[in-house]
Design a protein around this motif. Structure first.
Motif, PDB file in Angstrom:
ATOM      1  N   ALA A 151      73.267  -1.829  13.364  1.00  0.00           N
ATOM      2  CA  ALA A 151      72.972  -1.677  11.938  1.00  0.00           C
ATOM      3  C   ALA A 151      71.754  -0.792  11.703  1.00  0.00           C
ATOM      4  N   ASN A 152      70.726  -0.950  12.532  1.00  0.00           N
ATOM      5  CA  ASN A 152      69.511  -0.153  12.359  1.00  0.00           C
ATOM      6  C   ASN A 152      69.753   1.318  12.674  1.00  0.00           C
ATOM      7  N   ILE A 153      70.740   1.615  13.493  1.00  0.00           N
ATOM      8  CA  ILE A 153      71.061   3.001  13.833  1.00  0.00           C
ATOM      9  C   ILE A 153      71.862   3.651  12.713  1.00  0.00           C
ATOM     10  N   PHE A 154      72.867   2.943  12.195  1.00  0.00           N
ATOM     11  CA  PHE A 154      73.740   3.522  11.182  1.00  0.00           C
ATOM     12  C   PHE A 154      73.028   3.682   9.840  1.00  0.00           C
ATOM     13  N   GLY A 155      72.249   2.677   9.418  1.00  0.00           N
ATOM     14  CA  GLY A 155      71.772   2.634   8.048  1.00  0.00           C
ATOM     15  C   GLY A 155      72.874   2.090   7.162  1.00  0.00           C
ATOM     16  N   PHE A 156      72.858   2.436   5.878  1.00  0.00           N
ATOM     17  CA  PHE A 156      73.876   1.918   4.962  1.00  0.00           C
ATOM     18  C   PHE A 156      74.036   2.884   3.792  1.00  0.00           C
ATOM     19  N   ILE A 157      75.024   2.594   2.944  1.00  0.00           N
ATOM     20  CA  ILE A 157      75.324   3.428   1.784  1.00  0.00           C
ATOM     21  C   ILE A 157      74.957   2.657   0.525  1.00  0.00           C
ATOM     22  N   THR A 158      74.300   3.315  -0.407  1.00  0.00           N
ATOM     23  CA  THR A 158      73.919   2.665  -1.654  1.00  0.00           C
ATOM     24  C   THR A 158      74.024   3.665  -2.803  1.00  0.00           C
ATOM     25  N   GLN A 159      73.921   3.181  -4.037  1.00  0.00           N
ATOM     26  CA  GLN A 159      73.991   4.069  -5.199  1.00  0.00           C
ATOM     27  C   GLN A 159      72.677   4.820  -5.380  1.00  0.00           C
ATOM     28  N   VAL A 160      72.793   6.046  -5.840  1.00  0.00           N
ATOM     29  CA  VAL A 160      71.594   6.835  -6.115  1.00  0.00           C
ATOM     30  C   VAL A 160      70.866   6.249  -7.322  1.00  0.00           C
TER      31      VAL A 160
END
Length: 650
Positions: A151-160
């Motif tokens: 998880a720490n490598i990928f990161g994540f997707i969020t709204q701008v």
């Protein structure tokens, strides 16, 4: 002639102006699209983000379909609010709040009313969307994680946020963006290019077809796929070994600087930050001030490096000519260095030279070496700056320039440091002698420790650590293939490496040998203090281990830091041996070490920090029960296992 000049200029300027106006109004129609023309509706087509693979081509992150409900406040008609709210399982208060927020953004532009509906949620709404004028849906893609680790490598997707929308014209309200990890670092490549469709509407606001037969439409371009340097199996194994522990593991390929594993513990399942529960789950992770699962200890945590730092003390001593391989110091379990000060040491034979000083981890030997280096110039300020520059040539005490969006500099003191601490002067080698053994003012992150060992393995050079291996149709940044050479001559590394090799044969890690693999390593123990109830309390020491293997032509260098783990050979050392064997052989023969590490929980140590909520205590009880398992949990097969998810979050 002069009389004709002014009229000619006026006629020429007028002609150019008329031609330009004709071009803009008749020939070039793009300005029509930029105007606030109510008869034209702009629709975006969102591309799939690029896929993420490991170094061997194993798929780690893909995509799944998702749907956002969009609203244009100005186009809202009389809406059956009750039916609408029942369809989406929201309250009327939520409905009003979301509409007001959309109006504030813009009455005429689309805003996200509700994001990230799955297929079943969307299907129920789609059947009746015709009844709710002013609303429409926007198809997007969300991440689909093929791995429960990293998880720490990928990161994540969020709204701008609105600030970014105002700053970057590419993004619109409701768009998604990568945050943390490679999703943020390689956002420009992974996001792709949005497609645009211009739809014409009649006076009743009904869509009647594409504008100018699609002349200005563009198609979406899928994001670039990327291959990471991470070895998926090694990463997964490292996270399993760190269950019920806190700290970090960083493994690097010395010959390239490629990051093979980047483990932070505790961690979490990346899939919990996808979908409508993302915000709720992120908030819980963010506010967990005890375990800090969002805090990447491999990149951000700064620790005293302890005994592994003696490697640099020895190298600097050799380079500065204050010792050679045969220099001897007498150690009787400690070292007196003035004014009643005494540095304790381990039990070992009294006569210590460089070789056995390394594998016995003799504090006295390296303290004496450090003092000779600082006293060499009869000017502590000059000497400590020379020492500091040697240390910094290993990439320490500075941002390393790797391709991840977070990091810390660590700390390598110099004369300016001590002028601030001792403004009236009076400091000398005995004042700052703790630096010799990796205490004092020296701080390092696990990735810096791992890079230090990669540099030792290479006998004096390193490549900037990086996590990107391949991008189709793109070349990797040249800074990742540029060799950095230390200030230490190559000839001085061989005796150091010989001593590190005998750490496994004769010294502090002899119980951690792996048959058939020549490992060079160094145990470490760092003092650990914390403020509890306003008091500075000494807790159980941190367990540290650094290593590389094989001794000749090294393929992996790594650092292991386990908070409150005690002596380096107790927990961090076995983890290092297991990680090395896993990478080099893809199997484990030291099952005794594996069983012991998997069964080890340090949660009782962490509980001493105080302030645990009942919820966290309950999680700890669940987590501790897992330690009785005799085999490794196959994390790739337990996405729906809530117990496993909790233990990874702790």
């Amino acid at each position: 002639m002069r009389k004709a000049l002014l009229p000619s200029l006026i006629i020429l300027a007028t002609s150019l102006l008329v031609i330009r106006i004709f071009y803009l109004q008749v020939v070039d129609e793009t300005l029509k699209l930029k105007s606030e023309n109510n008869a034209i509706k702009k629709k975006f087509e969102y591309p799939e983000r690029g896929y993420i693979y490991d170094r061997k081509g194993k798929l780690l992150v893909a995509n799944q379909a998702s749907y956002d409900i969009m609203v244009i406040p100005r186009e809202l008609k009389k809406t059956d609010t009750l039916e609408f709210c029942q369809l989406l399982n929201i309250t009327k208060e939520d409905f009003i709040k979301k509409i007001e927020k959309a109006k504030i953004y813009s009455p005429r532009l689309p805003s996200v009313f509700m994001s990230q509906l799955n297929k079943s949620e969307f299907a129920a709404f789609q059947e009746k969307i015709r009844k709710f004028e002013g609303f429409y849906f926007q198809k997007r893609s969300l991440r689909d994680y093929e791995a429960t680790f990293g998880a720490n490598i990928f990161g994540f997707i969020t709204q701008v946020n609105e600030k970014l929308v105002a700053k970057n014209p590419y993004y619109n309200s409701g768009d998604l963006i990568g945050k943390q990890g490679v999703e943020e670092s390689y956002e420009d490549l992974l996001r792709g290019i949005k497609g645009v469709k211009y739809v014409q509407k009649d006076k009743y606001n009904r869509e009647i077809g594409s504008y100018k037969n699609g002349k200005f439409d563009t198609i979406a371009v899928q994001g670039e796929d990327i291959n990471l340097t991470i070895d998926a199996e090694l990463q997964k194994y490292g996270e399993e070994l760190m269950i019920n522990k806190r700290g970090g593991i960083v493994a690097i390929e010395p010959q390239t600087g490629e990051i093979l594993a980047l483990v932070t513990a505790p961690s979490y399942d990346p899939s919990i930050l996808v979908g409508r529960q993302r915000s709720k789950n992120y908030t819980e992770l963010y506010h967990d001030s005890i375990a800090k699962p969002l805090y990447d200890r491999g990149l951000l945590a700064e620790y005293p490096p302890g005994s592994p730092f003696k490697i640099l003390t020895g190298l600097i001593g050799l380079q500065e000519g204050v010792i050679d391989e045969n220099t001897s110091f007498f150690c009787n379990h400690g070292f007196s260095y003035g004014r009643g000060r005494f540095m304790k040491c381990h039990a070992h034979p009294p006569a210590q030279q460089l070789h056995n000083g390394i594998y016995n981890s003799c504090n006295t030997y390296f303290a004496q070496t450090y003092m000779l280096a600082i006293n060499k110039y009869n000017n502590p300020a000059k000497a400590v700056d020379i020492w500091s520059n040697h240390v910094k040539s290993f990439g320490l005490g500075q941002y390393m320039g790797y391709d991840l969006p977070t990091g810390k500099r660590g700390k390598v003191p110099d004369s300016k440091t001590y002028k601030k601490i001792y403004p009236n002067g009076g400091w000398r080698s005995t004042t700052i002698i703790s630096n010799a053994i990796g205490q004092g003012e020296v701080l390092m992150t696990p990735i810096q420790l791992a890079n230090m060992m990669a540099t030792i393995a290479n006998e004096g050079y390193y490549y900037t650590p990086h996590i990107i291996k391949k991008i189709e149709a793109h070349t990797i940044d040249k800074k990742f293939t540029t060799r950095h050479v230390t200030s230490i001559d190559k000839k001085y590394f061989k005796p150091i490496i010989s001593g590190l090799f005998d750490v496994y044969n004769l010294g502090t890690a002899r119980a951690l040998k792996v048959e058939g693999i020549d490992i060079c390593g160094k145990t470490g123990t760092a003092e650990n203090f914390a403020k509890i109830g306003g008091m500075r309390v000494q807790l159980k020491d941190h367990s540290i281990f650094v290593a590389f293997a094989p001794k000749d032509n090294p393929k992996i260098a790594l650092a292991v830091m386990v908070e409150n783990g005690g002596f380096g050979a107790t927990i961090a050392g076995p983890i290092a041996s297991l990680m090395i064997e896993k990478y080099l052989r893809q199997k484990i023969t030291r099952l005794d070490l594996e069983k012991r590490i998997l069964a080890t929980s340090l949660q009782s140590e962490y509980a001493k920090l105080g302030g645990l909520s009942e919820k966290v205590k309950a999680q700890l009880r669940i987590s501790d029960s897992i330690k009785t398992q005799k085999t490794i949990i196959p994390t790739a097969k337990v996405k729906s296992d809530s117990t496993t998810r909790i233990k990874k979050v702790i």
